[in-house]
Design a protein around this motif. Structure first.
Motif, PDB file in Angstrom:
ATOM      1  N   UNK A  10       0.842  -1.195   0.000  1.00 60.51           N
ATOM      2  CA  UNK A  10       0.000   0.000   0.000  1.00 60.51           C
ATOM      3  C   UNK A  10       0.878   1.247   0.000  1.00 60.51           C
ATOM      4  N   UNK A  11       0.364   2.318  -0.545  1.00 59.36           N
ATOM      5  CA  UNK A  11       1.107   3.568  -0.690  1.00 59.36           C
ATOM      6  C   UNK A  11       1.686   4.055   0.627  1.00 59.36           C
ATOM      7  N   UNK A  12       2.900   4.629   0.535  1.00 56.64           N
ATOM      8  CA  UNK A  12       3.534   5.178   1.733  1.00 56.64           C
ATOM      9  C   UNK A  12       2.818   6.425   2.218  1.00 56.64           C
ATOM     10  N   UNK A  13       1.857   6.907   1.450  1.00 58.42           N
ATOM     11  CA  UNK A  13       1.106   8.093   1.855  1.00 58.42           C
ATOM     12  C   UNK A  13      -0.156   7.746   2.645  1.00 58.42           C
ATOM     13  N   UNK A  14      -0.354   6.460   2.880  1.00 58.93           N
ATOM     14  CA  UNK A  14      -1.488   5.994   3.678  1.00 58.93           C
ATOM     15  C   UNK A  14      -1.389   6.517   5.101  1.00 58.93           C
ATOM     16  N   UNK A  15      -2.512   6.969   5.639  1.00 53.87           N
ATOM     17  CA  UNK A  15      -2.543   7.434   7.027  1.00 53.87           C
ATOM     18  C   UNK A  15      -2.431   6.235   7.963  1.00 53.87           C
ATOM     19  N   UNK A  16      -1.395   6.262   8.774  1.00 54.01           N
ATOM     20  CA  UNK A  16      -1.181   5.222   9.774  1.00 54.01           C
ATOM     21  C   UNK A  16      -0.872   5.907  11.098  1.00 54.01           C
ATOM     22  N   UNK A  17      -1.499   5.462  12.150  1.00 58.11           N
ATOM     23  CA  UNK A  17      -1.217   6.062  13.447  1.00 58.11           C
ATOM     24  C   UNK A  17      -1.766   7.476  13.540  1.00 58.11           C
ATOM     25  N   UNK A  18      -1.206   8.240  14.456  1.00 57.73           N
ATOM     26  CA  UNK A  18      -1.675   9.598  14.716  1.00 57.73           C
ATOM     27  C   UNK A  18      -1.052  10.589  13.744  1.00 57.73           C
ATOM     28  N   UNK A  19      -1.900  11.442  13.185  1.00 56.75           N
ATOM     29  CA  UNK A  19      -1.456  12.427  12.207  1.00 56.75           C
ATOM     30  C   UNK A  19      -1.215  13.777  12.876  1.00 56.75           C
ATOM     31  N   UNK A  20      -0.040  14.340  12.598  1.00 55.20           N
ATOM     32  CA  UNK A  20       0.259  15.730  12.925  1.00 55.20           C
ATOM     33  C   UNK A  20       0.677  16.376  11.619  1.00 55.20           C
ATOM     34  N   UNK A  21      -0.187  17.183  11.032  1.00 56.39           N
ATOM     35  CA  UNK A  21       0.054  17.703   9.690  1.00 56.39           C
ATOM     36  C   UNK A  21       1.325  18.523   9.585  1.00 56.39           C
ATOM     37  N   UNK A  22       1.782  19.096  10.682  1.00 59.53           N
ATOM     38  CA  UNK A  22       3.010  19.875  10.652  1.00 59.53           C
ATOM     39  C   UNK A  22       4.228  19.009  10.342  1.00 59.53           C
ATOM     40  N   UNK A  23       4.078  17.700  10.530  1.00 54.80           N
ATOM     41  CA  UNK A  23       5.173  16.775  10.266  1.00 54.80           C
ATOM     42  C   UNK A  23       5.165  16.261   8.824  1.00 54.80           C
ATOM     43  N   UNK A  24       4.148  16.645   8.052  1.00 56.28           N
ATOM     44  CA  UNK A  24       4.018  16.156   6.679  1.00 56.28           C
ATOM     45  C   UNK A  24       4.488  17.219   5.699  1.00 56.28           C
ATOM     46  N   UNK A  25       5.355  16.818   4.801  1.00 52.84           N
ATOM     47  CA  UNK A  25       5.841  17.748   3.787  1.00 52.84           C
ATOM     48  C   UNK A  25       4.786  17.958   2.708  1.00 52.84           C
ATOM     49  N   UNK A  26       4.697  19.191   2.230  1.00 56.02           N
ATOM     50  CA  UNK A  26       3.805  19.493   1.110  1.00 56.02           C
ATOM     51  C   UNK A  26       4.571  19.551  -0.201  1.00 56.02           C
ATOM     52  N   UNK A  27       5.888  19.451  -0.130  1.00 55.47           N
ATOM     53  CA  UNK A  27       6.749  19.670  -1.294  1.00 55.47           C
ATOM     54  C   UNK A  27       7.433  18.368  -1.724  1.00 55.47           C
ATOM     55  N   UNK A  28       7.106  17.940  -2.921  1.00 57.69           N
ATOM     56  CA  UNK A  28       7.769  16.781  -3.525  1.00 57.69           C
ATOM     57  C   UNK A  28       7.665  16.933  -5.036  1.00 57.69           C
ATOM     58  N   UNK A  29       8.771  16.722  -5.725  1.00 56.18           N
ATOM     59  CA  UNK A  29       8.779  16.809  -7.192  1.00 56.18           C
ATOM     60  C   UNK A  29       9.298  15.499  -7.752  1.00 56.18           C
ATOM     61  N   UNK A  30       8.446  14.799  -8.488  1.00 53.93           N
ATOM     62  CA  UNK A  30       8.813  13.537  -9.128  1.00 53.93           C
ATOM     63  C   UNK A  30       9.289  13.824 -10.551  1.00 53.93           C
ATOM     64  N   UNK A  31      10.413  13.223 -10.936  1.00 59.17           N
ATOM     65  CA  UNK A  31      10.907  13.381 -12.297  1.00 59.17           C
ATOM     66  C   UNK A  31       9.996  12.652 -13.282  1.00 59.17           C
ATOM     67  N   UNK A  32       9.790  13.260 -14.430  1.00 55.32           N
ATOM     68  CA  UNK A  32       8.995  12.657 -15.506  1.00 55.32           C
ATOM     69  C   UNK A  32       7.587  12.295 -15.048  1.00 55.32           C
ATOM     70  N   UNK A  33       7.008  13.118 -14.172  1.00 48.12           N
ATOM     71  CA  UNK A  33       5.695  12.811 -13.614  1.00 48.12           C
ATOM     72  C   UNK A  33       4.627  12.710 -14.701  1.00 48.12           C
ATOM     73  N   UNK A  34       4.658  13.601 -15.673  1.00 49.53           N
ATOM     74  CA  UNK A  34       3.638  13.590 -16.717  1.00 49.53           C
ATOM     75  C   UNK A  34       3.727  12.334 -17.572  1.00 49.53           C
ATOM     76  N   UNK A  35       4.942  11.921 -17.902  1.00 48.62           N
ATOM     77  CA  UNK A  35       5.141  10.719 -18.712  1.00 48.62           C
ATOM     78  C   UNK A  35       4.666   9.473 -17.958  1.00 48.62           C
ATOM     79  N   UNK A  36       4.984   9.402 -16.687  1.00 50.88           N
ATOM     80  CA  UNK A  36       4.566   8.262 -15.871  1.00 50.88           C
ATOM     81  C   UNK A  36       3.049   8.224 -15.733  1.00 50.88           C
ATOM     82  N   UNK A  37       2.439   9.391 -15.572  1.00 49.05           N
ATOM     83  CA  UNK A  37       0.983   9.458 -15.439  1.00 49.05           C
ATOM     84  C   UNK A  37       0.291   8.978 -16.701  1.00 49.05           C
ATOM     85  N   UNK A  38       0.854   9.289 -17.840  1.00 47.60           N
ATOM     86  CA  UNK A  38       0.254   8.885 -19.107  1.00 47.60           C
ATOM     87  C   UNK A  38       0.100   7.369 -19.192  1.00 47.60           C
ATOM     88  N   UNK A  39       1.097   6.650 -18.717  1.00 48.62           N
ATOM     89  CA  UNK A  39       1.037   5.185 -18.721  1.00 48.62           C
ATOM     90  C   UNK A  39      -0.017   4.672 -17.742  1.00 48.62           C
TER      91      UNK A  39
END
Length: 282
Positions: free
Chosen positions: A1-30
């Motif tokens: 399961x995705x590493x972004x799944x909520x597990x345990x107690x959430x503190x939103x201040x501990x979650x990053x909002x910034x992530x850039x995946x290389x070739x995201x558009x190409x991967x999404x197309x597939x």
């Protein structure tokens, strides 16, 4: 399961909002093409529906995500609902009624763009909205305390358990946007003439309530992420990456169900050559 799944107690201040995946558009197309095939098989099998729930602060990219992630899915196999202020008809029913009647049928993917969770988000930040719904127990803002909203969240959990037990797969995504990136996107709406129509002065009023909304999101993520209806927290400052992560999570989740197209009944299979001849001899 995705590493972004909520597990345990959430503190939103501990979650990053910034992530850039290389070739995201190409991967999404597939991935889009694979989602399209899965939906076709789902439709043929006719046992399951899929409900995708999208929540996030204003400008978090929900609309464009829907367009980009699902553009290859057969338009007849997908339903999108955006829940705004309840109509007079909707106010005459319980708060979940309008969400229930919008659920996807078996074989289809339904997308809630803003969802039943608005009933423990915007109404919690603005409890006066609930007073206007004429609920017998909601006689004033003062009675709409934490217990009231905790009860609603439990009702939502029960609602989701009910539809899961009857064949709906639920995947819920919180698009985790930073306050700074929201500022940039609002400024872009004001700067670009073709984007002006998206701007509302109300956006600035709600922005001032950022901390209140973050508290409500954090609370619902902790109380309503269940094994049968999980939440995923998606870094949303980069739109292309957010779309890819949501698509990957959906695909990964749906593959576990091993949807299969039904076989032609045996009595028809043995007659296939005869059917071919009938058509060829017309």
């Amino acid at each position: 399961m995705s590493k972004y799944l909520v597990k345990g107690t959430v503190n939103l201040k501990e979650y990053s909002t910034k992530l850039v995946e290389k070739n995201a558009k190409k991967k999404l197309n597939k991935i889009r093409k694979e989602l399209s095939k899965i939906q076709n098989t789902m439709y043929a099998e006719g046992k399951y529906a899929v409900l995708i729930c999208l929540q996030g602060m204003d400008t978090s990219g929900k609309d464009s995500l829907i367009r980009e992630v699902f553009k290859d899915v057969n338009s007849q196999g997908i339903n999108v609902h955006s829940f705004k202020v309840p109509s007079e008809l909707e106010k005459k029913h319980d708060y979940l009624w309008r969400h229930y009647i919008a659920l996807p049928g078996r074989g289809k993917i339904g997308i809630f763009n803003r969802t039943h969770y608005e009933n423990v988000l915007v109404t919690r930040v603005h409890p006066e909205y609930i007073v206007g719904e004429n609920i017998p127990s909601a006689t004033s803002v003062e009675v709409l305390n934490d217990d009231f909203f905790n009860n609603r969240m439990e009702e939502i959990n029960n609602f989701e358990s009910h539809i899961v037990n009857n064949g709906t797969i639920i995947l819920k995504f919180f698009l985790n946007l930073s306050k700074e990136e929201q500022k940039n996107r609002l400024l872009r709406r004001l700067r670009l003439k073709e984007k002006n129509w998206k701007f509302s002065p109300g956006d600035l009023k709600e922005r001032k309530l950022w901390d209140a909304y973050q508290f409500c999101y954090e609370d619902l993520l902790n109380k309503t992420s269940k094994e049968n209806a999980p939440w995923f927290i998606i870094p949303a400052d980069d739109k292309s990456t957010a779309r890819l992560l949501v698509a990957e999570t959906i695909l990964e989740s749906l593959k576990t169900y091993n949807f299969k197209e039904p076989e032609l009944p045996q009595k028809y299979q043995v007659e296939i050559e005869n059917y071919k001849k009938q058509l060829q001899n017309e």
